[in-house]
Design a protein around this motif. Structure first.
Motif, PDB file in Angstrom:
ATOM      1  N   GLY A  28       0.609  -1.535  -0.240  1.00 36.24           N
ATOM      2  CA  GLY A  28      -0.001  -0.217  -0.306  1.00 36.24           C
ATOM      3  C   GLY A  28       0.469   1.239  -0.015  1.00 36.24           C
ATOM      4  N   ILE A  29       2.211   0.966  -0.708  1.00 41.32           N
ATOM      5  CA  ILE A  29       3.259   2.047  -0.549  1.00 41.32           C
ATOM      6  C   ILE A  29       3.587   1.814  -2.007  1.00 41.32           C
ATOM      7  CG2 ILE A  29       4.953   3.833   0.665  1.00 41.32           C
ATOM      8  CD1 ILE A  29       4.456   1.632   3.647  1.00 41.32           C
ATOM      9  N   ARG A  30       3.686   3.066  -1.902  1.00 43.17           N
ATOM     10  CA  ARG A  30       4.449   3.708  -3.699  1.00 43.17           C
ATOM     11  C   ARG A  30       5.418   5.049  -3.028  1.00 43.17           C
ATOM     12  NH1 ARG A  30       1.607   1.972  -8.196  1.00 43.17           N
ATOM     13  NH2 ARG A  30       0.078   1.372  -7.906  1.00 43.17           N
ATOM     14  N   LEU A  31       6.590   4.437  -3.277  1.00 44.65           N
ATOM     15  CA  LEU A  31       8.152   4.688  -3.091  1.00 44.65           C
ATOM     16  C   LEU A  31       8.616   5.325  -4.854  1.00 44.65           C
ATOM     17  CD1 LEU A  31      10.160   3.394  -0.444  1.00 44.65           C
ATOM     18  CD2 LEU A  31       8.527   4.981  -0.004  1.00 44.65           C
ATOM     19  N   PHE A  32       9.119   6.702  -4.968  1.00 44.02           N
ATOM     20  CA  PHE A  32       9.910   6.804  -5.949  1.00 44.02           C
ATOM     21  C   PHE A  32      10.755   8.180  -5.748  1.00 44.02           C
ATOM     22  CE2 PHE A  32       4.967   6.237  -6.819  1.00 44.02           C
ATOM     23  CZ  PHE A  32       5.256   5.437  -8.562  1.00 44.02           C
ATOM     24  N   CYS A  33      11.751   7.387  -6.656  1.00 42.30           N
ATOM     25  CA  CYS A  33      13.268   8.795  -6.645  1.00 42.30           C
ATOM     26  C   CYS A  33      13.660   9.008  -7.920  1.00 42.30           C
ATOM     27  CB  CYS A  33      13.987   7.410  -6.187  1.00 42.30           C
ATOM     28  SG  CYS A  33      16.087   8.362  -5.935  1.00 42.30           S
ATOM     29  N   HIS A  34      13.569  10.066  -7.943  1.00 42.14           N
ATOM     30  CA  HIS A  34      13.698  10.335  -9.596  1.00 42.14           C
ATOM     31  C   HIS A  34      15.299  11.102  -9.794  1.00 42.14           C
ATOM     32  CE1 HIS A  34       9.577   9.453 -11.389  1.00 42.14           C
ATOM     33  NE2 HIS A  34       9.327   9.906  -9.851  1.00 42.14           N
TER      34      HIS A  34
END
Length: 45
Positions: free
Chosen positions: A39-45
């Protein structure tokens, strides 16, 4: 999934609620892999 199963993975996590979540779940069931939805979305751009 195929690569993970070939190397003995027994658990896979995913954030859930994506377009292909149903496909992921079905493939885990087919391969006997436990799927955990975080249920957790992590994004690193």
């Amino acid at each position: 999934m195929e690569h993970a199963a070939r190397h003995g993975a027994r658990y896979i996590t995913e954030p859930g609620d994506s377009i292909r979540s149903t496909d992921v779940s079905a493939e885990c069931d087919r391969r006997g892999i436990t799927l955990v939805r975080t249920g957790i979305r992590l994004f690193c751009h």
